[in-house]
Motif scaffolding. Structure first.
Motif, PDB file in Angstrom:
ATOM      1  N   THR A 144       0.828  -1.202   0.000  1.00  0.00           N
ATOM      2  CA  THR A 144       0.000   0.000   0.000  1.00  0.00           C
ATOM      3  C   THR A 144       0.864   1.253   0.000  1.00  0.00           C
ATOM      4  O   THR A 144       0.583   2.222  -0.724  1.00  0.00           O
ATOM      5  N   ARG A 145       1.920   1.253   0.798  1.00  0.00           N
ATOM      6  CA  ARG A 145       2.840   2.396   0.829  1.00  0.00           C
ATOM      7  C   ARG A 145       3.491   2.593  -0.534  1.00  0.00           C
ATOM      8  O   ARG A 145       3.660   3.720  -1.011  1.00  0.00           O
ATOM      9  N   LEU A 146       3.855   1.488  -1.187  1.00  0.00           N
ATOM     10  CA  LEU A 146       4.454   1.567  -2.514  1.00  0.00           C
ATOM     11  C   LEU A 146       3.470   2.148  -3.532  1.00  0.00           C
ATOM     12  O   LEU A 146       3.841   2.955  -4.387  1.00  0.00           O
ATOM     13  N   ALA A 147       2.200   1.743  -3.432  1.00  0.00           N
ATOM     14  CA  ALA A 147       1.182   2.244  -4.357  1.00  0.00           C
ATOM     15  C   ALA A 147       0.971   3.740  -4.189  1.00  0.00           C
ATOM     16  O   ALA A 147       0.836   4.477  -5.179  1.00  0.00           O
ATOM     17  N   LYS A 148       0.956   4.221  -2.951  1.00  0.00           N
ATOM     18  CA  LYS A 148       0.740   5.644  -2.705  1.00  0.00           C
ATOM     19  C   LYS A 148       1.927   6.476  -3.180  1.00  0.00           C
ATOM     20  O   LYS A 148       1.750   7.575  -3.711  1.00  0.00           O
TER      21      LYS A 148
END
Length: 285
Positions: free
Chosen positions: A197-201
């Motif tokens: 999720t952090r990578l996607a954001k």
């Protein structure tokens, strides 16, 4: 050889207890504590040091309306609120064999025609996914495939391929080397989902998680998993019927009361444009 230290983690809230109890002392849920391997605790009184992140005034932030892009499935797009949002994280849960992988493979084949798509499979081999694509008539679909369950290798492949849309099938099979617990445990599912999720954001990548459901019909794993993602969808249907329903439980980018109706055919899932007429025609039966 010394036995590894274990703790009991709650599948609802992620809280930990040194011994098993019938009721979680943190959230009060019953029969939710499962045994997992304890991770080494950090050194006591250890200070957390790091560079300060830049702070900005709200008035100086330029609000941008990011355009959505379609998945090629009109029913799926409507449940999502009009399509996929760059940087959005979606969790699709459902019973085994309901058609989650089929729906996402069809969507990725349509998206791959104009955008770079990566399909990460942890439950099947690349050859098994290719057989499904052959049955669906998607043999020549421009989709990159990766059979991997280790989070660090998946992130490295995302760095190398730079896709715009990533499917992780399924999040319960992924694990990270930073934790000693087994894949599918509360800590592994929570950490892998948080990292992706952090990578996607950070990079504006759309990430779609496939999630298993428990016998109670809820998504397996910690309850915090539904709080991490932006959209939670449930894929439902009767095994004796060819019709499937996709409903939104949570959606930060659209309404959460939409419902998509699909019909399972020999060529995959087809959207039902007028479900009212379909169900009314079977009312007498």
């Amino acid at each position: 050889m010394a036995r590894a230290k274990t703790v009991h983690s709650c599948t609802e809230c992620g809280g930990q207890s040194p011994k098993w109890q019938g009721q979680c002392p943190h959230c009060g849920q019953w029969n939710t504590l499962v045994e997992t391997v304890a991770n080494p605790a950090p050194t006591r009184f250890q200070t957390i040091a790091g560079a300060a992140s830049p702070v900005r005034r709200l008035a100086s932030v330029e609000a941008k309306d990011t355009p959505r892009f379609a998945t090629g499935q009109e029913e799926f797009d409507r449940v999502l609120g009009g399509g996929l949002v760059p940087g959005g994280v979606i969790l699709l849960g459902g019973d085994p064999g309901i058609g989650k992988s089929t729906l996402l493979l069809q969507a990725m084949a349509a998206i791959g025609a104009s955008r770079k798509a990566l399909y990460v499979t942890g439950e099947e081999s690349v050859e098994q996914v290719a057989l499904r694509a052959q049955r669906l008539g998607l043999v020549n679909a421009p989709v990159s495939m990766l059979a991997e369950v280790q989070l660090e290798r998946i992130v490295a492949s995302i760095d190398a391929e730079a896709p715009e849309v990533v499917v992780v099938d399924s999040i319960q099979t992924m694990y990270t080397e930073a934790l000693t617990s087994a894949p599918g445990s509360v800590s592994q599912v929570r950490e892998c989902a948080a990292q992706l999720t952090r990578l996607a954001k950070q990079r504006g990548i759309v990430v779609l998680f496939v999630g298993h459901v428990t016998k109670d019909g809820t998504i397996a794993g910690p309850r915090v998993l539904e709080h991490i993602v932006d959209t939670v969808l449930y894929f439902e249907g009767d095994t004796h019927s060819s019709f499937r329903l996709v409903r939104a439980i949570k959606n930060r980018f659209g309404a959460a009361n939409e419902l998509g109706v699909f019909a399972m055919t020999e060529r995959g899932l087809k959207g039902v444009a007028n479900p009212s007429a379909l169900f009314l025609s079977q009312h007498a039966e």
